[in-house]
Motif scaffolding. Structure first.
Motif, PDB file in Angstrom:
ATOM      1  N   ALA A 122       0.825  -1.213   0.000  1.00 28.81           N
ATOM      2  CA  ALA A 122       0.000   0.000   0.000  1.00 28.81           C
ATOM      3  C   ALA A 122       0.853   1.255   0.000  1.00 28.81           C
ATOM      4  O   ALA A 122       0.453   2.295  -0.558  1.00 28.81           O
ATOM      5  N   LEU A 123       2.024   1.197   0.628  1.00 27.86           N
ATOM      6  CA  LEU A 123       2.906   2.371   0.693  1.00 27.86           C
ATOM      7  C   LEU A 123       3.841   2.441  -0.512  1.00 27.86           C
ATOM      8  O   LEU A 123       4.645   3.364  -0.608  1.00 27.86           O
ATOM      9  N   ASN A 155       3.050   2.842 -10.752  1.00 24.79           N
ATOM     10  CA  ASN A 155       3.235   2.119  -9.485  1.00 24.79           C
ATOM     11  C   ASN A 155       1.922   1.946  -8.724  1.00 24.79           C
ATOM     12  O   ASN A 155       1.838   1.126  -7.807  1.00 24.79           O
ATOM     13  N   ASP A 156       0.879   2.716  -9.090  1.00 27.78           N
ATOM     14  CA  ASP A 156      -0.435   2.471  -8.499  1.00 27.78           C
ATOM     15  C   ASP A 156      -0.907   1.054  -8.827  1.00 27.78           C
ATOM     16  O   ASP A 156      -1.391   0.323  -7.959  1.00 27.78           O
ATOM     17  N   ALA A 157      -0.773   0.692 -10.106  1.00 25.48           N
ATOM     18  CA  ALA A 157      -1.220  -0.635 -10.532  1.00 25.48           C
ATOM     19  C   ALA A 157      -0.385  -1.736  -9.887  1.00 25.48           C
ATOM     20  O   ALA A 157      -0.922  -2.724  -9.374  1.00 25.48           O
ATOM     21  N   SER A 158       0.941  -1.594  -9.886  1.00 20.88           N
ATOM     22  CA  SER A 158       1.786  -2.635  -9.297  1.00 20.88           C
ATOM     23  C   SER A 158       1.559  -2.738  -7.797  1.00 20.88           C
ATOM     24  O   SER A 158       1.561  -3.849  -7.235  1.00 20.88           O
ATOM     25  N   GLY A 385      -0.341   8.915  -0.524  1.00 26.86           N
ATOM     26  CA  GLY A 385      -1.557   9.707  -0.436  1.00 26.86           C
ATOM     27  C   GLY A 385      -2.821   8.918  -0.653  1.00 26.86           C
ATOM     28  O   GLY A 385      -3.055   7.889  -0.011  1.00 26.86           O
ATOM     29  N   ALA A 386      -3.642   9.403  -1.592  1.00 27.47           N
ATOM     30  CA  ALA A 386      -4.996   8.888  -1.773  1.00 27.47           C
ATOM     31  C   ALA A 386      -5.008   7.399  -2.099  1.00 27.47           C
ATOM     32  O   ALA A 386      -5.796   6.633  -1.527  1.00 27.47           O
ATOM     33  N   ILE A 387      -4.145   6.959  -3.011  1.00 26.18           N
ATOM     34  CA  ILE A 387      -4.149   5.557  -3.405  1.00 26.18           C
ATOM     35  C   ILE A 387      -3.757   4.667  -2.231  1.00 26.18           C
ATOM     36  O   ILE A 387      -4.383   3.631  -1.973  1.00 26.18           O
ATOM     37  N   SER A 388      -2.729   5.073  -1.490  1.00 24.83           N
ATOM     38  CA  SER A 388      -2.287   4.263  -0.347  1.00 24.83           C
ATOM     39  C   SER A 388      -3.405   4.122   0.682  1.00 24.83           C
ATOM     40  O   SER A 388      -3.658   3.021   1.200  1.00 24.83           O
ATOM     41  N   LEU A 389      -4.064   5.212   0.995  1.00 26.43           N
ATOM     42  CA  LEU A 389      -5.148   5.152   1.979  1.00 26.43           C
ATOM     43  C   LEU A 389      -6.326   4.338   1.445  1.00 26.43           C
ATOM     44  O   LEU A 389      -6.950   3.557   2.176  1.00 26.43           O
ATOM     45  N   CYS A 415      -1.574   5.842   7.864  1.00 27.70           N
ATOM     46  CA  CYS A 415      -1.927   7.260   8.002  1.00 27.70           C
ATOM     47  C   CYS A 415      -0.727   8.074   8.468  1.00 27.70           C
ATOM     48  O   CYS A 415      -0.467   9.180   7.966  1.00 27.70           O
ATOM     49  N   GLY A 416       0.009   7.535   9.441  1.00 27.84           N
ATOM     50  CA  GLY A 416       1.175   8.262   9.931  1.00 27.84           C
ATOM     51  C   GLY A 416       2.228   8.466   8.865  1.00 27.84           C
ATOM     52  O   GLY A 416       2.806   9.562   8.730  1.00 27.84           O
TER      53      GLY A 416
END
Length: 691
Positions: A122-123, A155-158, A385-389, A415-416
């Protein structure tokens, strides 16, 4: 109703962030939205108990965001830097997953390794919105911007695909590298191929609808908005990556649209505006949710006696440091390879022998002070940011039939890290890569010229065989405006010229008011004309404050009251739209004839310069001829728009779009942007008055 109120609160928070972003400089939009969300949570508006289906969250937020990113990315630059971008988007993501996963599991053994890998996945992605905002405060060059934007797209997709495999291993308790590799290949390449195929099918269907003449702007925009959801759902139904299918479709979709022209361009402008709103709202909602989630997740983690507060902070710092260090090393490697390639090319171009080339390559150091500073800066320029959350919100609540207690802890850690990386990118990056002094606000003249040149380029790209002549006429008008600006003739009018134009507007108002009083024109038409003249004068004076708004409201109310009163008392019949438009043109033509007679008298007035009066007479005469020509065939004009007028309308819309982009990139000040918008609005109003 509770869900409706919650959605309205989110929408209001996103709307408020748009206002604060204009007032607070030096702080990125995501940070403002997070702060607003935290304030809402502290005021009692929390997301406690707020649950959403994982698949719904992916399709609702991630699919449209990635689709629009893929459509708008610079494909040529993306392809030219494909090797470095793929290394960042795939290789760095995998390394980040392994480092974060093993580190977190070693520090906190209660977190399963698969769950730790899920957090690392996710990060892995960087936030495209935050990355784009960095260019406004930091001195990123073109190459750095391309690397960061390309990385944030792919990297969003991967990251999502890796996250899904980690969650599958977490929920099933079993993991096979062979099976995972085969499944990954099927999901990865199958998603890409399916996305390309669906994009081709949808483009073919839209083209056939256009050929039948059944398309309109609403159809075009709805197809654009529905496309990412449709592609994602179809891909997931056949068990391939919906995220990769959406990205592939977005990248290839622009190549299928070969039609250009004013009508298609107008629909593209509308579609672009809709997507700007959609992406802003979706990103804003996710960041506001992040801010609202922080106190809630923090309170739960703080109340958890199994882990101390200092340990929580230490985990966030450790994960953030590990991610930043890995990014720094990776960018340092890219920088090293690039320097060796440049050294090899320089030696070969200068005729160096193979031995000399090898000697020069050996002299290239892996780390230099400048390369390390750039690598560290680019590492900070990849905030989460948005994608990770969004990905973290899809963590399952139940694992193996039991409640997954570490879910809140993992979301808190995410979040941190998101907040910390955003803070570092917003405040530390400008110190490492400061904007050069010459990169500040452009001069007013240069800003206007840049906008006009951009409009000429856009119009040129939209030429077709049918509209080429009209487009070239409008392009020449823009070129003439640039020439006048360069010669100093198109600056803000001097006070004498402005006063003369105000006098012309006063003559027109007096003529129209007299026509209303003498019942030579219907009240509705007369007051419409007066309202247009008042708006023209306000725009010319650049005086659009609260008094202007109240004045507009008062004039509109007065117009309606007088029209209703005349209808009720004098029984004046209502006119059709075409009759009303014809009367408006006739009234405008008569008022211009009255103005022409008064301008002739000014030729002999020593208080006014003859050349200024003559120039204004030419403009009025041109407008008068246009009104009389249109007035003879208003029905035809209402049915078939003149191509040149349509291209001018398109040009003004493009001007406004480029002005907004320049303001958002901080190339012009807010005052200059307002001044330029009002000038375009004045020209738009003048154009509509003549059509």
């Amino acid at each position: 109703m509770t869900l409706l109120y919650f959605c309205l609160v989110l929408a209001a928070a996103v709307l408020a962030s748009a206002v604060f972003d204009q007032l607070v400089r030096g702080v990125s939009m995501p940070l403002i939205q997070i702060a607003i969300g935290a304030v809402l949570a502290l005021c009692g508006v929390t997301v406690a108990g707020f649950e959403v289906d994982s698949e719904l969250f992916l399709v609702l937020f991630i699919a449209p965001l990635l689709y629009q990113e893929a459509r708008s990315v610079d494909k040529v630059a993306l392809w030219s830097n494909r090797i470095m971008i793929l290394s960042l988007a795939i290789g760095l993501v995998i390394v980040t997953i392994l480092v974060v996963g093993f580190l977190l599991n070693a520090i906190q053994p209660s977190i399963p390794l698969a769950a730790a890998f899920a957090l690392g996945a996710a990060l892995g992605p960087t936030d495209a919105v935050a990355v784009a905002a960095l260019g406004q405060s930091a001195g990123l060059n073109k190459r750095q911007e391309i690397l960061l934007s390309g990385e944030s797209l792919i990297n969003d997709a991967s990251g999502v695909v890796s996250f899904q495999f980690a969650v599958a291993a977490l929920t099933t308790g079993a993991f096979s590298l062979v099976d995972a590799s085969a499944s990954f290949a099927v999901s990865f390449f199958g998603g890409i191929l399916l996305g390309l195929a669906l994009a081709a099918v949808l483009s073919f269907a839209v083209a056939r609808v256009r050929d039948l003449g059944l398309e309109d702007t609403t159809f075009h925009v709805l197809v654009d908005v529905i496309t990412p959801f449709f592609i994602f759902l179809v891909a997931e139904a056949v068990h391939v990556s919906g995220i990769l299918a959406v990205v592939a479709a977005g990248l290839i979709m622009s190549f299928f649209n070969h039609r250009i022209g004013p009508d298609v361009a107008r629909m593209e402008i509308v579609s672009s505006s809709v997507w700007q709103v959609v992406t802003f709202v979706l990103n804003g909602i996710v960041f506001v949710l992040l801010g609202m989630q922080l106190p809630f997740a923090m309170s739960d983690s703080w109340a958890d006696r199994s882990i101390g507060n200092l340990e929580l902070v230490g985990l966030v710092l450790a994960i953030s440091a590990a991610s930043i260090i890995m990014r720094t090393i990776w960018f340092q490697g890219i920088n090293f390879v690039g320097r060796k390639q440049r050294a090899r090319e320089e030696q070969k171009n200068s005729g160096g022998t193979p031995e000399q080339v090898r000697a020069v390559l050996k002299s290239v150091k892996f780390v230099t002070g400048e390369s390390l500073r750039e690598a560290f800066a680019l590492a900070l320029a990849g905030p989460k940011g948005a994608i990770s959350l969004s990905i973290m919100f899809t963590l399952p609540y139940m694992v193996g039939g039991e409640y997954f207690h570490e879910r809140d802890l993992l979301i808190f850690l995410a979040c941190g890290v998101i907040v910390l990386t955003l803070l570092l990118a917003n405040f530390a990056l400008p110190l490492l890569l400061p904007k050069r002094e010459e990169e500040g606000f452009e001069t007013d003249t240069q800003a206007v010229i840049d906008v006009l040149r951009a409009v000429i380029e856009d119009l040129s790209a939209r030429q077709t065989k049918e509209n080429r002549r009209a487009t070239q006429v409008v392009m020449k008008q823009y070129s003439d405006r640039i020439a006048r600006i360069k010669s100093g003739l198109d600056d803000e009018p001097d006070e004498d010229d402005a006063e003369m134009r105000r006098l012309v507007l006063k003559w027109e108002r007096d003529f129209v008011q007299h026509a209303i009083d003498a019942e030579e024109v219907s009240p509705m038409t007369g007051y419409r004309m007066l309202n247009r003249l008042a708006e023209t004068e306000a725009l010319m004076n650049h005086n659009r404050d609260i008094k202007w708004l109240l004045g507009v409201a008062r004039r509109r109310i007065s117009m309606e009251v007088h029209s209703i009163k005349r209808f009720l008392v004098d029984k004046v019949p209502m006119m059709s739209a075409s009759d009303e438009e014809r009367e408006m043109r006739e009234l405008q033509a008569k008022s211009l004839e009255s103005v022409m007679s008064k301008l002739r008298e000014l030729l002999n007035d020593p208080a006014y310069r003859t050349e200024d009066v003559s120039a204004l007479m030419v403009e009025v005469q041109r407008d008068l001829r246009r009104c009389k020509r249109i007035g003879r065939d208003i029905g035809t004009v209402a049915r078939v728009e003149d191509r040149a007028t349509e291209v001018r309308r398109l040009g003004y819309a493009l001007e406004l779009e480029h002005i907004q982009r320049m303001y958002e990139s901080r190339r012009i000040s807010r005052a200059m942007a307002k001044y330029m918008r009002e000038n375009v609005a004045l020209m738009q109003l003048d154009l509509e008055d003549k059509v």
